[in-house]
Design a protein around this motif. Structure first.
Motif, short mmCIF file in Angstrom:
data_model
loop_
_atom_site.label_atom_id
_atom_site.label_comp_id
_atom_site.label_asym_id
_atom_site.label_seq_id
_atom_site.Cartn_x
_atom_site.Cartn_y
_atom_site.Cartn_z
N THR A 43 0.85 -1.19 0.00
CA THR A 43 0.00 0.00 0.00
C THR A 43 0.88 1.23 0.00
N SER A 45 2.09 4.74 0.82
CA SER A 45 1.88 5.75 1.86
C SER A 45 2.93 6.84 1.63
N SER A 47 4.86 10.29 1.86
CA SER A 47 5.07 11.38 2.81
C SER A 47 5.68 12.61 2.15
N TYR A 80 5.50 2.81 -6.24
CA TYR A 80 5.66 4.18 -5.74
C TYR A 80 5.86 5.17 -6.87
N GLN A 286 12.10 9.96 1.65
CA GLN A 286 11.33 8.85 2.21
C GLN A 286 12.06 7.57 1.88
N GLU A 293 6.93 -0.74 3.40
CA GLU A 293 6.83 0.03 4.65
C GLU A 293 7.76 1.24 4.60
N THR A 294 7.30 2.38 5.07
CA THR A 294 8.15 3.55 5.22
C THR A 294 8.96 3.41 6.50
#
Length: 307
Positions: A43, A45, A47, A80, A286, A293-294
């Motif tokens: 997923t 996410s 930033s 991404y 990032q 996962e970040t």
């Protein structure tokens, strides 16, 4: 009657056994010393601010293994890139491990990153200690036949250096280029880290002695390196931000020294890459793991920007 009941029981047992494992599986949490499993689809996410007109790029190092894990990380990069359309990727060296035949270039690089290449993403390579000099002629590494080179994007200048052999000729070229550079951001990237908390290699002090005075004198903002197969964000040194992103194809789990005075943040349980965005006098970054996962993020303010 008993035969009917038995048949029904066997029928329901077979249904339960045939249920897909994914229904029962859970994504494990990344903790130090524990390698995590690859999810079906990460997923996103994000930033980063995703501002119009910004300079957007990826950062990855030590990639060329053609392993399943390298491919999995490349798949996350593609996910991404669709959400954060970065234009180019900086490579920290060790682009090809082992032999370097035409088939190796295809297997260890082109096949892995073909979807990104299809999206017009350019890769800018540097040479690591496992690389042959002839890599500088490979079209997808965009080195234009040079072992060290400079290019600009927006208000940023990027300096790709050959840290395998930092001779006087290269140092003179670097100083001459930096001295006339009026870019707001000056970013150097190469293989060996001047600062590192790695147990296997650690800081390359000899390299640091010759390049850091130039970085300080001419206002280099950010230095990116690989070689160590983990991610580390160093505490600023003489006003310069140092990063290590060397877990693009290989991993050295648990290698970052505990309580190192150099470390601001690190991640060494799994492979990772970075994405970054320059918006005027701010650089956002990032760091994303193989599971999507970040594991680190932040913003650097350009304190050296000329008024």
């Amino acid at each position: 009657m008993r035969r009917t009941a038995t048949s029904l029981l066997v029928f329901f047992v077979l249904i339960l056994v045939s249920l897909p494992n994914s229904i029962h599986s859970q994504t494990s949490t990344a903790v130090r010393g524990t390698r995590v499993s690859q999810p079906a689809g990460p997923t996103v996410s994000l930033s980063l601010p995703l501002k119009e007109g910004s300079v957007r790029f990826g950062i990855i190092g030590d990639t060329g293994t053609a392993s399943k894990q390298q491919q999995q990380l490349a798949d996350v990069m593609l996910t991404y890139q669709k959400a954060f359309p970065f234009e180019f990727v900086l490579m920290m060296g060790d682009n090809l491990y082992g032999s370097e035949t035409p088939a190796d270039y295809k297997k260890k690089f082109q096949d892995v990153y073909q979807p990104l290449l299809n999206n017009k993403v350019k890769f800018y390579a540097t040479l690591g200690n496992h690389d042959q000099p002839n890599e500088r002629f490979y079209e997808y590494f965009n080195m234009d036949g040079k072992e060290y080179y400079r290019f600009t994007k927006g208000n940023a200048a990027f300096y790709a250096l050959n840290s395998n052999y930092m001779d006087k000729k290269q140092l003179k070229w670097l100083e001459d280029e930096l001295a006339k550079d009026t870019s707001d951001w000056k970013i150097a990237f190469f293989h060996h880290p001047p600062y590192s908390s790695g147990g296997k290699h650690g800081s390359d002090k000899q390299l640091r002695e010759v390049v850091e005075p130039l970085f300080v004198k001419y206002g280099v903002n950010v230095v990116l390196a690989g070689h160590e197969h983990f991610y580390e964000r160093l505490k600023p040194q003489q006003g310069i931000y140092y990063f290590i992103s060397g877990a693009g194809g290989k991993l050295r789990e648990g290698d970052v020294k505990e309580n190192s005075p150099l470390t601001e943040k690190f991640f060494d349980p799994d492979m990772s890459f970075m994405i970054a965005e320059i918006v005027k006098d701010e650089l956002y970054f990032q760091v994303i793991s193989r599971t999507g996962e970040t594991v680190d993020s932040g913003m650097i303010k350009n304190q050296k920007k000329k008024s």
